[in-house]
Design a protein around this motif. Structure first.
Motif, PDB file in Angstrom:
ATOM      1  N   PRO A 440      10.201  -1.528 -17.230  1.00  0.00           N
ATOM      2  CA  PRO A 440       9.340  -2.494 -16.522  1.00  0.00           C
ATOM      3  C   PRO A 440       9.651  -2.640 -15.043  1.00  0.00           C
ATOM      4  CG  PRO A 440       9.973  -3.367 -18.658  1.00  0.00           C
ATOM      5  CD  PRO A 440      10.750  -2.096 -18.475  1.00  0.00           C
ATOM      6  N   GLN A 441      10.936  -2.639 -14.658  1.00  0.00           N
ATOM      7  CA  GLN A 441      11.261  -2.788 -13.247  1.00  0.00           C
ATOM      8  C   GLN A 441      10.799  -1.573 -12.446  1.00  0.00           C
ATOM      9  OE1 GLN A 441      15.481  -3.686 -13.215  1.00  0.00           O
ATOM     10  NE2 GLN A 441      15.068  -5.880 -13.114  1.00  0.00           N
ATOM     11  N   ARG A 442      10.953  -0.411 -13.008  1.00  0.00           N
ATOM     12  CA  ARG A 442      10.485   0.802 -12.326  1.00  0.00           C
ATOM     13  C   ARG A 442       8.965   0.783 -12.188  1.00  0.00           C
ATOM     14  NH1 ARG A 442      12.070   6.990 -12.470  1.00  0.00           N
ATOM     15  NH2 ARG A 442      10.021   7.927 -12.167  1.00  0.00           N
ATOM     16  N   VAL A 443       8.277   0.420 -13.248  1.00  0.00           N
ATOM     17  CA  VAL A 443       6.812   0.369 -13.205  1.00  0.00           C
ATOM     18  C   VAL A 443       6.354  -0.673 -12.184  1.00  0.00           C
ATOM     19  CG1 VAL A 443       4.735  -0.150 -14.534  1.00  0.00           C
ATOM     20  CG2 VAL A 443       6.570   1.183 -15.583  1.00  0.00           C
ATOM     21  N   PHE A 444       7.052  -1.804 -12.117  1.00  0.00           N
ATOM     22  CA  PHE A 444       6.689  -2.847 -11.149  1.00  0.00           C
ATOM     23  C   PHE A 444       6.768  -2.303  -9.726  1.00  0.00           C
ATOM     24  CE2 PHE A 444       7.939  -6.240  -8.236  1.00  0.00           C
ATOM     25  CZ  PHE A 444       6.941  -7.173  -8.454  1.00  0.00           C
ATOM     26  N   VAL A 445       7.892  -1.679  -9.365  1.00  0.00           N
ATOM     27  CA  VAL A 445       8.054  -1.127  -8.013  1.00  0.00           C
ATOM     28  C   VAL A 445       6.997  -0.064  -7.753  1.00  0.00           C
ATOM     29  CG1 VAL A 445       9.592   0.163  -6.496  1.00  0.00           C
ATOM     30  CG2 VAL A 445      10.509  -1.672  -7.932  1.00  0.00           C
ATOM     31  N   GLN A 446       6.754   0.782  -8.733  1.00  0.00           N
ATOM     32  CA  GLN A 446       5.757   1.849  -8.597  1.00  0.00           C
ATOM     33  C   GLN A 446       4.373   1.275  -8.322  1.00  0.00           C
ATOM     34  OE1 GLN A 446       5.544   4.851 -11.861  1.00  0.00           O
ATOM     35  NE2 GLN A 446       3.486   4.001 -12.169  1.00  0.00           N
ATOM     36  N   GLU A 447       3.986   0.239  -9.056  1.00  0.00           N
ATOM     37  CA  GLU A 447       2.660  -0.353  -8.882  1.00  0.00           C
ATOM     38  C   GLU A 447       2.552  -1.109  -7.563  1.00  0.00           C
ATOM     39  OE1 GLU A 447      -0.053   0.095 -10.756  1.00  0.00           O
ATOM     40  OE2 GLU A 447       1.162   1.509 -11.909  1.00  0.00           O
ATOM     41  N   VAL A 448       3.625  -1.768  -7.125  1.00  0.00           N
ATOM     42  CA  VAL A 448       3.606  -2.457  -5.836  1.00  0.00           C
ATOM     43  C   VAL A 448       3.391  -1.448  -4.713  1.00  0.00           C
ATOM     44  CG1 VAL A 448       5.025  -3.712  -4.162  1.00  0.00           C
ATOM     45  CG2 VAL A 448       4.955  -4.459  -6.540  1.00  0.00           C
ATOM     46  N   LEU A 449       4.099  -0.337  -4.749  1.00  0.00           N
ATOM     47  CA  LEU A 449       3.947   0.683  -3.714  1.00  0.00           C
ATOM     48  C   LEU A 449       2.528   1.258  -3.727  1.00  0.00           C
ATOM     49  CD1 LEU A 449       7.368   2.567  -4.104  1.00  0.00           C
ATOM     50  CD2 LEU A 449       6.690   0.991  -2.273  1.00  0.00           C
ATOM     51  N   GLU A 450       1.974   1.450  -4.918  1.00  0.00           N
ATOM     52  CA  GLU A 450       0.607   1.974  -5.007  1.00  0.00           C
ATOM     53  C   GLU A 450      -0.394   0.992  -4.402  1.00  0.00           C
ATOM     54  OE1 GLU A 450      -3.290   2.966  -6.327  1.00  0.00           O
ATOM     55  OE2 GLU A 450      -2.238   1.199  -7.067  1.00  0.00           O
ATOM     56  N   ARG A 451      -0.216  -0.292  -4.681  1.00  0.00           N
ATOM     57  CA  ARG A 451      -1.117  -1.308  -4.117  1.00  0.00           C
ATOM     58  C   ARG A 451      -0.929  -1.435  -2.611  1.00  0.00           C
ATOM     59  NH1 ARG A 451      -5.322  -3.297  -7.383  1.00  0.00           N
ATOM     60  NH2 ARG A 451      -4.659  -2.913  -9.518  1.00  0.00           N
ATOM     61  N   GLU A 452       0.296  -1.253  -2.126  1.00  0.00           N
ATOM     62  CA  GLU A 452       0.520  -1.302  -0.684  1.00  0.00           C
ATOM     63  C   GLU A 452      -0.225  -0.179   0.025  1.00  0.00           C
ATOM     64  OE1 GLU A 452       4.827  -3.380   0.126  1.00  0.00           O
ATOM     65  OE2 GLU A 452       4.770  -1.225  -0.156  1.00  0.00           O
ATOM     66  N   ILE A 453      -0.230   0.992  -0.588  1.00  0.00           N
ATOM     67  CA  ILE A 453      -0.957   2.109   0.024  1.00  0.00           C
ATOM     68  C   ILE A 453      -2.443   1.797   0.113  1.00  0.00           C
ATOM     69  CG2 ILE A 453      -1.662   4.516  -0.371  1.00  0.00           C
ATOM     70  CD1 ILE A 453       1.177   5.028  -1.422  1.00  0.00           C
ATOM     71  N   ARG A 454      -2.978   1.101  -0.870  1.00  0.00           N
ATOM     72  CA  ARG A 454      -4.385   0.693  -0.804  1.00  0.00           C
ATOM     73  C   ARG A 454      -4.629  -0.217   0.402  1.00  0.00           C
ATOM     74  NH1 ARG A 454      -6.820  -0.717  -6.788  1.00  0.00           N
ATOM     75  NH2 ARG A 454      -5.623   0.798  -8.021  1.00  0.00           N
ATOM     76  N   LEU A 455      -3.634  -1.049   0.718  1.00  0.00           N
ATOM     77  CA  LEU A 455      -3.780  -2.000   1.815  1.00  0.00           C
ATOM     78  C   LEU A 455      -3.395  -1.395   3.162  1.00  0.00           C
ATOM     79  CD1 LEU A 455      -2.205  -5.058  -0.017  1.00  0.00           C
ATOM     80  CD2 LEU A 455      -4.626  -4.735   0.480  1.00  0.00           C
ATOM     81  N   SER A 456      -2.839  -0.205   3.146  1.00  0.00           N
ATOM     82  CA  SER A 456      -2.429   0.441   4.392  1.00  0.00           C
ATOM     83  C   SER A 456      -2.737   1.936   4.281  1.00  0.00           C
ATOM     84  CB  SER A 456      -0.938   0.181   4.637  1.00  0.00           C
ATOM     85  OG  SER A 456      -0.519   0.742   5.853  1.00  0.00           O
ATOM     86  N   TYR A 457      -1.722   2.780   4.468  1.00  0.00           N
ATOM     87  CA  TYR A 457      -1.903   4.214   4.284  1.00  0.00           C
ATOM     88  C   TYR A 457      -0.568   4.821   3.883  1.00  0.00           C
ATOM     89  CZ  TYR A 457      -0.218   4.128   9.141  1.00  0.00           C
ATOM     90  OH  TYR A 457       0.509   3.898  10.274  1.00  0.00           O
ATOM     91  N   PHE A 458      -0.633   6.030   3.362  1.00  0.00           N
ATOM     92  CA  PHE A 458       0.522   6.643   2.704  1.00  0.00           C
ATOM     93  C   PHE A 458       1.729   6.727   3.636  1.00  0.00           C
ATOM     94  CE2 PHE A 458       3.139  10.193   1.335  1.00  0.00           C
ATOM     95  CZ  PHE A 458       3.248   9.969  -0.028  1.00  0.00           C
ATOM     96  N   GLU A 808       8.953   1.050 -28.179  1.00  0.00           N
ATOM     97  CA  GLU A 808       8.936  -0.412 -28.176  1.00  0.00           C
ATOM     98  C   GLU A 808       8.276  -0.945 -26.905  1.00  0.00           C
ATOM     99  OE1 GLU A 808      12.846  -1.860 -28.906  1.00  0.00           O
ATOM    100  OE2 GLU A 808      12.707  -1.521 -31.050  1.00  0.00           O
ATOM    101  N   GLN A 809       8.566  -0.312 -25.762  1.00  0.00           N
ATOM    102  CA  GLN A 809       7.952  -0.755 -24.516  1.00  0.00           C
ATOM    103  C   GLN A 809       6.454  -0.525 -24.543  1.00  0.00           C
ATOM    104  OE1 GLN A 809       9.582  -2.487 -22.264  1.00  0.00           O
ATOM    105  NE2 GLN A 809       7.655  -2.820 -21.222  1.00  0.00           N
ATOM    106  N   TRP A 810       6.018   0.600 -25.116  1.00  0.00           N
ATOM    107  CA  TRP A 810       4.577   0.849 -25.257  1.00  0.00           C
ATOM    108  C   TRP A 810       3.936  -0.250 -26.095  1.00  0.00           C
ATOM    109  CZ3 TRP A 810       1.017   1.251 -29.031  1.00  0.00           C
ATOM    110  CH2 TRP A 810      -0.215   1.822 -28.700  1.00  0.00           C
ATOM    111  N   CYS A 811       4.578  -0.591 -27.204  1.00  0.00           N
ATOM    112  CA  CYS A 811       4.025  -1.640 -28.078  1.00  0.00           C
ATOM    113  C   CYS A 811       3.978  -2.984 -27.358  1.00  0.00           C
ATOM    114  CB  CYS A 811       4.863  -1.764 -29.344  1.00  0.00           C
ATOM    115  SG  CYS A 811       4.727  -0.356 -30.466  1.00  0.00           S
ATOM    116  N   LEU A 812       5.029  -3.337 -26.638  1.00  0.00           N
ATOM    117  CA  LEU A 812       5.071  -4.608 -25.914  1.00  0.00           C
ATOM    118  C   LEU A 812       3.963  -4.680 -24.874  1.00  0.00           C
ATOM    119  CD1 LEU A 812       8.924  -5.068 -25.440  1.00  0.00           C
ATOM    120  CD2 LEU A 812       7.412  -6.544 -26.776  1.00  0.00           C
ATOM    121  N   CYS A 813       3.779  -3.605 -24.114  1.00  0.00           N
ATOM    122  CA  CYS A 813       2.733  -3.589 -23.089  1.00  0.00           C
ATOM    123  C   CYS A 813       1.349  -3.711 -23.724  1.00  0.00           C
ATOM    124  CB  CYS A 813       2.814  -2.306 -22.267  1.00  0.00           C
ATOM    125  SG  CYS A 813       4.185  -2.271 -21.110  1.00  0.00           S
TER     126      CYS A 813
END
Length: 867
Positions: A440-458, A808-813
């Motif tokens: 979850p922590q890795r996915v969180f950082v990954q998704e934040v960076l992806e959303r930041e690129i949407r708001l700015s550029y790569f 288990e993480q797949w099931c939780l999500c």
């Protein structure tokens, strides 16, 4: 009103003790009262309306306005009596209109007036007892309706919330009557049903019901009891009336007229499902105002008494409520509450609790984002560090956070950083790169960076994490199209490339849609087949529209009929979405936008989107990316929003039809009256009105009748569209839940022989998975990419291809998103509950699926008991 008086009103409204200040309350009130006294004769009505408006919209300043009215009462009793009578009338109106915020604030205002000797204490007691009596009646099985306990809880909550403001005066002046009220509250608390809001908890637990944990009402009652034992002394409630007490006591106290509460909604049904639906409706109408987030450790947050925490929370929520849409004013008042202690940590916890409130925040998430930004600017030495601490605390618990809240936090955090040059100590989180890709922590950082690129550029975002170069691995691919028929030396002679070039030439040559469709039907499909034609056409049109959102929309508007002709059924629509996903495989945002626009233009159905979202390739992404969930959320939200829009339009048309009928009836009546007035001309009766006026009246009556008929026809048409939309929504929900049930049933661990439900968060060692023998249950630890070495590369993994932790993480999500959809659309689910029972949840349903599916609707129809 003079400009000077307007300035005075602004000064009265804006001046108050500043954050952490020690302003002289007495001097401030005397100055304001002196200004009012000088203008009273000329602007009585303006002062009257202004004071009432301030009391309602600046409720944290109620004690100050109460003293002002108390001082006016010394000179003009009629003015004060009018204030009291108007407030009582507004309270009565709010009770019958179920205006929760006005009820709560007017009770606090009346308590403030009582402290300034404007209202008789016994009148406040009578008001409290009326609310208590109504609350007790609601809980009575014979004369009330216990399903509406949320309304009863709200009435008692309003009483308790006003006690920090008026409790000391009541205790001093009418101790016996006040004690009777407290005993009544204790009695109510003892008979009400404990509310376990685990379904609306930001942080997930598998503990089930927790009867020993106090709910919001029980917690508030305990805080008031502690306040009572401390002599009703609350540091958070200003007492500006004390310096004026010798003066105020000489004024006349006014009695409140008795109020009445609306009778409980009686139910004649014995159906558990209908009673559950009633309770759900009651919870929607009387939601819990706050679910506290204890983000910071006790030794880090401000040390304050329990009731002071409650009062400051209420003030913060009031400011957020009344300054919604005025972000700078909101931040100003938030940092200027009239309390003598610091409360930055509590302010952050309260704002985050609203941002992450389930099932929905009171206002749009962007509002809280902007307020937090302005607070960081208003308190640069204090609040930014508090926000940083809150983010770290929430990040540490992200694996236990509700999936919907996790998404909101990602959206907020990326937007927040975009307003502060994307500066963040990423090196502190660099360790997440070494976690499995599904952590979850890795996915969180990954998704934040992806959303930041949407708001700015790569390049900008890549530069922002240069101190944590390890995290570059989590950046999404640099956005850009992946055009299958891009010309190069080795492939430009294939059929696909030739046909794509030909289609581009036709588009640039401004060939009409009909000609292009004929070309596809006569030259492409007969030779290569429909699927190949869809491949060429969709890829080429997407490439033509790839420069911007506007280009994409223009292409879909102009050439959407071609795609529609090639996708007459869901099978072809699924292929179309595969093509979109392949073309924009490096851009989650463009994939979501393209599919959303195609649904808007009816090129893709919502049912096809759900089926595509649960395709094997997407199912394997459920726990490592928000990509499939974003597309599913858009599809369901778009369907539901159409229903909401149609309902609003129908409501508006109904009002318009009523007006049109009244206008038409009036016009016809005027025409008939004009025709009925006769005069004798040459011995014969003739119309007395001139022919020209009669013709105008006739035209007006005809137009009015035509408007009535047109509005009635529009109403019928909208009603038919709503019925169709509701049926579509029913089918969508049925399919959505069916797909959830199917994919979860395949992967969830089985319930043990003794009926024990598996705890997916308890660890991985003792979990036995359904339909697996001991040998196949032994799974390898994931490698550095988080996947089992035996995984299939084509996305056709079975549950045996996961390692245990990943499964288990797949099931939780997946369970988390099922719960999220259930909460968001619980009202619609209730209207189709029989359908879900018969057509979706057939046979033995895994308890975890059932728990998630009905977590948002308060009641599980299969458990035969209200929660």
């Amino acid at each position: 009103m003079s400009a000077g008086w307007r300035t005075l009103l602004l000064r009265i409204g804006d001046r108050c003790p500043e954050y952490g200040g020690s302003a002289d309350h007495k001097e401030h009130i005397e100055t304001c009262y002196g200004m009012i006294s000088r203008e009273y004769e000329h602007s009585r009505e303006a002062i009257f309306e202004f004071l009432l408006q301030c009391a309602e919209q600046l409720p944290h300043k109620i004690p100050f306005f109460g003293v002002l009215i108390g001082l006016i009462n010394l000179e003009n009793e009629d003015f004060a009596k009018d204030i009291v009578d108007t407030t009582q009338a507004k309270l009565q109106d709010a009770l019958h209109n179920e205006n929760r915020d006005r009820i709560r604030i007017l009770l606090r205002f009346l308590s403030g007036l009582m402290c300034s000797k404007v209202v008789v204490p016994n009148s406040i007691i009578e008001t409290f007892e009326t609310l208590l009596s109504s609350a007790a009646t609601i809980l009575d099985e014979e004369t009330g309706n216990p399903s509406w306990q949320p309304r009863a809880d709200f009435y008692v909550y309003c009483i308790l919330a006003s006690l920090p403001w008026g409790g000391p005066e009541l205790f001093e002046q009418v101790p016996d009557e006040f004690e009777r009220v407290l005993v009544g509250i204790q009695s109510y608390i003892s008979i009400r049903r404990h509310f376990d809001d685990i379904a609306f908890s930001v942080f997930e637990t598998d503990e089930g019901h927790s009867p020993n944990k106090k709910d919001f009402m029980e917690d508030l009652w305990e805080r008031i009891q502690i306040l009572s034992r401390s002599g009703w002394k609350a540091k958070s409630v200003p007492k500006p009336h004390l310096p004026f007490e010798a003066q105020l006591v000489a004024g006349k106290s006014h009695r409140l007229s008795l109020i009445s509460c609306p009778p409980p909604n009686l139910t004649l049904t014995s159906s558990e499902i209908l009673r559950g639906q009633e309770k759900h409706e009651a919870d929607l109408k009387y939601p819990q105002r706050l679910r506290r987030l204890h983000i910071f450790p006790t030794n880090q947050a401000e040390n304050m008494q329990p009731v002071d925490r409650f009062v400051v929370e209420e003030c913060i929520l009031d400011v957020l409520l009344f300054f919604n849409g005025c972000r700078k004013e909101c931040a100003f008042y938030l940092v200027s509450l009239p309390v003598s202690f610091r409360y930055e940590y509590l302010m952050a916890e309260t704002i985050f609790s609203q941002l992450l409130l389930l099932p929905n925040p009171p206002f749009r998430p962007i509002y809280y984002t902007l307020v937090i930004i302005d607070l960081c600017k208003a308190l640069p030495g204090a609040f930014p560090s508090v926000v940083v601490g809150a983010v770290h605390a929430l990040f540490d618990r992200i694996s236990n956070m509700d999936m919907e809240c996790r998404t909101r936090l990602i959206l907020w955090f990326s937007h927040h950083l975009s307003n502060f040059q994307f500066i963040w100590p990423w090196q502190e989180w660099s360790y997440v790169k070494d976690l499995p890709k599904w952590a979850p922590q890795r996915v969180f950082v990954q998704e934040v960076l992806e959303r930041e690129i949407r708001l700015s550029y790569f390049e900008k975002i890549k530069q922002s994490i240069e101190d944590a170069a390890e995290l570059e691995e989590l950046l999404p691919p640099k956005a850009g199209p992946n055009f299958k028929f891009l010309s190069d030396e080795s492939t430009e002679n294939t059929d696909g490339h030739k046909l794509s070039k030909e289609l581009v030439a036709m588009v640039r040559g401004k060939k009409n849609v009909r000609d292009i469709i004929l070309w596809v039907e006569e030259h492409v499909i007969p030779t290569n087949g429909a699927e190949f034609a869809l491949d060429v056409v969709s890829q080429t049109l997407l490439d033509i529209g790839s420069k911007s959102f506007t280009h994409l929309i223009t292409v879909l508007e102009r050439y959407g009929q071609i795609i529609s002709k090639l996708c007459p059924n869901e099978e072809m629509q699924l292929l179309l979405m595969d093509e979109v996903s392949a073309y924009w495989k490096n851009s989650t945002q463009m994939t979501a936008i393209a599919i959303d626009r195609m649904m808007g233009y009816r090129l893709i159905s919502n049912l096809a989107i759900v089926k595509w979202g649960f395709s094997p390739a997407n199912v394997e992404q459920f726990h490592v990316s928000d990509r499939p969930w974003e597309i599913l959320r858009n599809a369901v939200s778009k369907t539901y929003n159409r229903i909401s829009d149609l309902r609003k339009e129908i409501q508006s048309l109904k009002k318009g039809l009523q007006v049109a009928k009244e206008v038409s009836a009036k016009a016809i009546k005027e025409l008939e009256e004009a025709k009925s007035v006769l005069e004798i001309v040459e011995g014969q009766p003739a119309p007395a009105e001139r022919p020209g006026r009669l013709r105008r009246l006739q035209v007006h009556a005809d137009k009015a009748k035509e408007e009535e008929v047109t509005t009635e026809e529009s109403l019928e048409a909208k009603g038919a569209l709503l019925a169709r939309a509701l049926e579509e929504n029913k089918e969508l929900l049925k399919l959505l839940f069916k797909r959830f049930v199917d994919v979860l049933t395949e992967r969830l661990p089985a319930v043990s022989a003794d009926g024990e439900i598996p705890n997916l968060r308890a660890g991985y060692q003792n979990v036995n998975f359904a339909s697996q023998d001991l040998e196949t249950a032994t799974m390898e630890i994931d490698n550095e990419n988080g996947a089992d070495k035996n995984s299939e590369p084509n996305g056709q993994n079975t549950k045996n291809d996961y390692n245990v932790g990943e499964l288990e993480q797949w099931c939780l999500c997946t369970l988390g998103y099922l719960k999220s959809f259930s909460r968001q659309y619980a009202t619609e689910i209730w209207s189709h509950i029989a359908m879900l029972d018969e057509e979706v949840f057939v046979g033995d349903i895994h308890p975890l699926i059932r728990k998630a599916a009905f977590s948002g609707s308060i009641y599980d129809p299969w458990s035969s008991s209200l929660c």
